[in-house]
Design a protein around this motif. Structure first.
Motif, PDB file in Angstrom:
ATOM      1  N   HIS A  37       0.832  -1.201   0.000  1.00 11.61           N
ATOM      2  CA  HIS A  37       0.000   0.000   0.000  1.00 11.61           C
ATOM      3  C   HIS A  37       0.868   1.254   0.000  1.00 11.61           C
ATOM      4  O   HIS A  37       0.554   2.237  -0.682  1.00 11.61           O
ATOM      5  CB  HIS A  37      -0.924  -0.010   1.211  1.00 11.61           C
ATOM      6  N   HIS A  38       1.944   1.234   0.751  1.00  8.88           N
ATOM      7  CA  HIS A  38       2.884   2.361   0.749  1.00  8.88           C
ATOM      8  C   HIS A  38       3.342   2.666  -0.667  1.00  8.88           C
ATOM      9  O   HIS A  38       3.347   3.821  -1.112  1.00  8.88           O
ATOM     10  CB  HIS A  38       4.102   2.038   1.615  1.00  8.88           C
ATOM     11  N   ASP A  39       3.735   1.642  -1.406  1.00  7.60           N
ATOM     12  CA  ASP A  39       4.271   1.855  -2.749  1.00  7.60           C
ATOM     13  C   ASP A  39       3.216   2.406  -3.700  1.00  7.60           C
ATOM     14  O   ASP A  39       3.525   3.216  -4.584  1.00  7.60           O
ATOM     15  CB  ASP A  39       4.858   0.553  -3.291  1.00  7.60           C
ATOM     16  N   GLU A  40       1.962   2.000  -3.533  1.00  9.34           N
ATOM     17  CA  GLU A  40       0.879   2.531  -4.359  1.00  9.34           C
ATOM     18  C   GLU A  40       0.631   4.010  -4.049  1.00  9.34           C
ATOM     19  O   GLU A  40       0.474   4.829  -4.956  1.00  9.34           O
ATOM     20  CB  GLU A  40      -0.403   1.729  -4.118  1.00  9.34           C
ATOM     21  N   VAL A  41       0.603   4.350  -2.774  1.00  7.57           N
ATOM     22  CA  VAL A  41       0.350   5.741  -2.371  1.00  7.57           C
ATOM     23  C   VAL A  41       1.481   6.649  -2.830  1.00  7.57           C
ATOM     24  O   VAL A  41       1.246   7.721  -3.406  1.00  7.57           O
ATOM     25  CB  VAL A  41       0.163   5.836  -0.839  1.00  7.57           C
ATOM     26  N   LEU A  42       2.713   6.228  -2.606  1.00  3.44           N
ATOM     27  CA  LEU A  42       3.850   7.078  -2.960  1.00  3.44           C
ATOM     28  C   LEU A  42       4.063   7.159  -4.471  1.00  3.44           C
ATOM     29  O   LEU A  42       4.580   8.174  -4.972  1.00  3.44           O
ATOM     30  CB  LEU A  42       5.113   6.579  -2.268  1.00  3.44           C
ATOM     31  N   ALA A  43       3.637   6.140  -5.202  1.00  4.55           N
ATOM     32  CA  ALA A  43       3.713   6.223  -6.661  1.00  4.55           C
ATOM     33  C   ALA A  43       2.886   7.390  -7.160  1.00  4.55           C
ATOM     34  O   ALA A  43       3.292   8.122  -8.078  1.00  4.55           O
ATOM     35  CB  ALA A  43       3.228   4.922  -7.298  1.00  4.55           C
ATOM     36  N   ALA A  44       1.712   7.591  -6.559  1.00  7.31           N
ATOM     37  CA  ALA A  44       0.811   8.657  -7.002  1.00  7.31           C
ATOM     38  C   ALA A  44       1.231  10.024  -6.492  1.00  7.31           C
ATOM     39  O   ALA A  44       1.137  11.017  -7.220  1.00  7.31           O
ATOM     40  CB  ALA A  44      -0.613   8.339  -6.540  1.00  7.31           C
ATOM     41  N   THR A  45       1.714  10.094  -5.263  1.00  6.97           N
ATOM     42  CA  THR A  45       1.929  11.405  -4.641  1.00  6.97           C
ATOM     43  C   THR A  45       3.367  11.911  -4.721  1.00  6.97           C
ATOM     44  O   THR A  45       3.607  13.099  -4.535  1.00  6.97           O
ATOM     45  CB  THR A  45       1.530  11.359  -3.154  1.00  6.97           C
ATOM     46  N   SER A  46       4.315  11.023  -5.022  1.00 11.64           N
ATOM     47  CA  SER A  46       5.715  11.427  -5.046  1.00 11.64           C
ATOM     48  C   SER A  46       6.427  11.014  -6.326  1.00 11.64           C
ATOM     49  O   SER A  46       7.033  11.835  -7.002  1.00 11.64           O
ATOM     50  CB  SER A  46       6.454  10.837  -3.833  1.00 11.64           C
ATOM     51  N   HIS A  47       6.338   9.752  -6.663  1.00  6.75           N
ATOM     52  CA  HIS A  47       7.101   9.245  -7.804  1.00  6.75           C
ATOM     53  C   HIS A  47       6.570   9.786  -9.130  1.00  6.75           C
ATOM     54  O   HIS A  47       7.357  10.187 -10.009  1.00  6.75           O
ATOM     55  CB  HIS A  47       7.101   7.719  -7.790  1.00  6.75           C
ATOM     56  N   LEU A  48       5.255   9.813  -9.286  1.00  9.12           N
ATOM     57  CA  LEU A  48       4.664  10.389 -10.498  1.00  9.12           C
ATOM     58  C   LEU A  48       5.008  11.871 -10.644  1.00  9.12           C
ATOM     59  O   LEU A  48       5.444  12.296 -11.729  1.00  9.12           O
ATOM     60  CB  LEU A  48       3.151  10.179 -10.508  1.00  9.12           C
ATOM     61  N   PRO A  49       4.845  12.708  -9.625  1.00  9.38           N
ATOM     62  CA  PRO A  49       5.229  14.117  -9.777  1.00  9.38           C
ATOM     63  C   PRO A  49       6.690  14.316 -10.163  1.00  9.38           C
ATOM     64  O   PRO A  49       7.004  15.211 -10.959  1.00  9.38           O
ATOM     65  CB  PRO A  49       4.930  14.718  -8.393  1.00  9.38           C
ATOM     66  N   HIS A  50       7.577  13.514  -9.636  1.00  8.95           N
ATOM     67  CA  HIS A  50       8.985  13.646 -10.027  1.00  8.95           C
ATOM     68  C   HIS A  50       9.175  13.291 -11.497  1.00  8.95           C
ATOM     69  O   HIS A  50       9.910  13.982 -12.227  1.00  8.95           O
ATOM     70  CB  HIS A  50       9.874  12.764  -9.142  1.00  8.95           C
ATOM     71  N   LEU A  51       8.543  12.234 -11.948  1.00  8.60           N
ATOM     72  CA  LEU A  51       8.625  11.880 -13.359  1.00  8.60           C
ATOM     73  C   LEU A  51       8.132  13.022 -14.245  1.00  8.60           C
ATOM     74  O   LEU A  51       8.744  13.347 -15.267  1.00  8.60           O
ATOM     75  CB  LEU A  51       7.793  10.624 -13.634  1.00  8.60           C
ATOM     76  N   LEU A  52       7.009  13.629 -13.864  1.00 10.39           N
ATOM     77  CA  LEU A  52       6.433  14.708 -14.664  1.00 10.39           C
ATOM     78  C   LEU A  52       7.367  15.916 -14.696  1.00 10.39           C
ATOM     79  O   LEU A  52       7.543  16.550 -15.748  1.00 10.39           O
ATOM     80  CB  LEU A  52       5.067  15.112 -14.102  1.00 10.39           C
ATOM     81  N   ALA A  53       7.966  16.252 -13.553  1.00 10.22           N
ATOM     82  CA  ALA A  53       8.876  17.398 -13.513  1.00 10.22           C
ATOM     83  C   ALA A  53      10.100  17.150 -14.379  1.00 10.22           C
ATOM     84  O   ALA A  53      10.521  18.012 -15.158  1.00 10.22           O
ATOM     85  CB  ALA A  53       9.287  17.687 -12.068  1.00 10.22           C
ATOM     86  N   TYR A  54      10.689  15.971 -14.251  1.00 11.57           N
ATOM     87  CA  TYR A  54      11.840  15.637 -15.089  1.00 11.57           C
ATOM     88  C   TYR A  54      11.476  15.677 -16.563  1.00 11.57           C
ATOM     89  O   TYR A  54      12.221  16.209 -17.406  1.00 11.57           O
ATOM     90  CB  TYR A  54      12.361  14.241 -14.744  1.00 11.57           C
ATOM     91  N   ALA A  55      10.320  15.099 -16.920  1.00 11.36           N
ATOM     92  CA  ALA A  55       9.922  15.020 -18.329  1.00 11.36           C
ATOM     93  C   ALA A  55       9.679  16.398 -18.915  1.00 11.36           C
ATOM     94  O   ALA A  55      10.070  16.684 -20.059  1.00 11.36           O
ATOM     95  CB  ALA A  55       8.669  14.151 -18.462  1.00 11.36           C
ATOM     96  N   LEU A  56       9.029  17.284 -18.151  1.00  8.93           N
ATOM     97  CA  LEU A  56       8.747  18.622 -18.664  1.00  8.93           C
ATOM     98  C   LEU A  56      10.038  19.406 -18.901  1.00  8.93           C
ATOM     99  O   LEU A  56      10.235  19.999 -19.969  1.00  8.93           O
ATOM    100  CB  LEU A  56       7.853  19.382 -17.675  1.00  8.93           C
ATOM    101  N   VAL A  57      10.937  19.399 -17.916  1.00  7.04           N
ATOM    102  CA  VAL A  57      12.184  20.149 -18.060  1.00  7.04           C
ATOM    103  C   VAL A  57      13.011  19.581 -19.212  1.00  7.04           C
ATOM    104  O   VAL A  57      13.568  20.328 -20.032  1.00  7.04           O
ATOM    105  CB  VAL A  57      12.994  20.134 -16.749  1.00  7.04           C
ATOM    106  N   ASP A  58      13.077  18.267 -19.312  1.00  5.00           N
ATOM    107  CA  ASP A  58      13.861  17.661 -20.381  1.00  5.00           C
ATOM    108  C   ASP A  58      13.286  17.984 -21.759  1.00  5.00           C
ATOM    109  O   ASP A  58      14.034  18.286 -22.696  1.00  5.00           O
ATOM    110  CB  ASP A  58      13.924  16.147 -20.183  1.00  5.00           C
ATOM    111  N   SER A  59      11.962  17.933 -21.883  1.00  4.09           N
ATOM    112  CA  SER A  59      11.343  18.212 -23.188  1.00  4.09           C
ATOM    113  C   SER A  59      11.575  19.656 -23.615  1.00  4.09           C
ATOM    114  O   SER A  59      11.821  19.937 -24.795  1.00  4.09           O
ATOM    115  CB  SER A  59       9.847  17.903 -23.154  1.00  4.09           C
TER     116      SER A  59
END
Length: 290
Positions: free
Chosen positions: A179-201
């Motif tokens: 459950h921890h991994d599901e919650v943190l995927a949505a609230t932490s890991h996904l936002p980091h991916l989006l930030a990296y992807a936007l800056v890189d693009s």
């Protein structure tokens, strides 16, 4: 609580901050940094985050009360394999990693079975800074730390892990690793991916100089976390793939719906999303400030 000897593997932001906080609260007598090569912990020694450096796991673990693994999660299994032959029975082993299922899997692989004294932990704290110089003794004050004990975890070890984090001012909660991994995927890991992807693009565009020259505070706020340690987040995304992929798929569906609304001029839908998001974030901010 008071630890006579804490063995720390990894003295970056998280490990260094924990050492500094335990020292400030007089909750530890000695912090031993376990390194692979002599001189690896020179900066941590200079800053007083560790009291001495050891390259021999047996020497480091002798008389230890607790071991904290504060490396990127991808290195957890190698660390566990290195300490396994020398770990005294009953010594608390915990970590600071952002994924917990992978840590349990790494421990099972390295030890053969989960040691009863292993209690994985994840402090919900941090900054985009990294390295020993970024250590902050107040980093965990008032922040949550999630413990994800396994069924094999000894109740005394869980209590010791709780006491360790409470000693540095954290609020400790418990949660199943999955459950921890599901919650943190949505609230932490996904936002980091989006930030990296936007800056890189944007950085790969021909007009990137102009784009960044005219970027305002909103861009800076949204992309701050793209300055985080790339190796750490590489490991997190790989380790939490099973929970991260559904989070990505769900966000992609929402983004496609927004794209349709923009293309069709559906202002009602856009306004509904914006108002709902604002209300949700306002509640989150108010709840965290109260």
């Amino acid at each position: 609580m008071h630890l006579g000897r804490l063995v720390l593997v990894g003295v970056g932001l998280m490990g260094g901050s924990l050492a500094a906080a335990l020292k400030r609260s007089h909750a530890v007598g000695e912090v031993v940094g376990l390194a692979r090569e002599p001189g690896e912990l020179a900066r941590a020694l200079e800053l007083g985050l560790v009291d001495r450096e050891e390259t021999d796991p047996a020497a480091a673990l002798a008389c230890a009360d607790a071991v904290v693994v504060a490396t990127p999660v991808g290195a957890a299994e190698a660390v566990f394999r290195r300490i396994a032959p020398h770990l005294p029975a009953g010594v608390l082993v915990t970590d600071v990693g952002s994924t917990k299922g992978s840590v349990l899997a790494a421990a099972r692989s390295a030890f053969g079975e989960l040691p009863p004294s292993l209690v994985p932990a994840h402090p919900i704290a941090g900054t985009e800074a990294s390295g020993p110089a970024a250590a902050d003794p107040a980093l965990f004050q008032g922040r949550r730390v999630i413990l994800t004990p396994a069924p094999e975890s000894d109740s005394g070890a869980v209590a010791a892990a709780r006491a360790l984090w409470e000693a540095v001012g954290a609020e400790v909660v418990e949660m199943a690793a999955e459950h921890h991994d599901e919650v943190l995927a949505a609230t932490s890991h996904l936002p980091h991916l989006l930030a990296y992807a936007l800056v890189d693009s944007l950085a790969r565009r021909d007009d990137n100089d102009e784009i960044f020259d005219f970027a305002a505070g909103g861009f800076r706020d949204f992309t701050r976390i793209a300055s985080s340690d790339p190796v750490m987040w590489h490991d997190i995304c790989r380790a939490n793939r099973d929970a991260l992929l559904p989070a990505l798929a769900g966000f992609r569906a929402e983004l496609q719906r927004l794209e349709t609304a923009v293309a069709e001029g559906d202002g009602d839908y856009l306004l509904t999303v914006f108002r709902r998001a604002k209300a949700a974030r306002d509640r989150f901010i108010e709840g965290n400030e109260s």
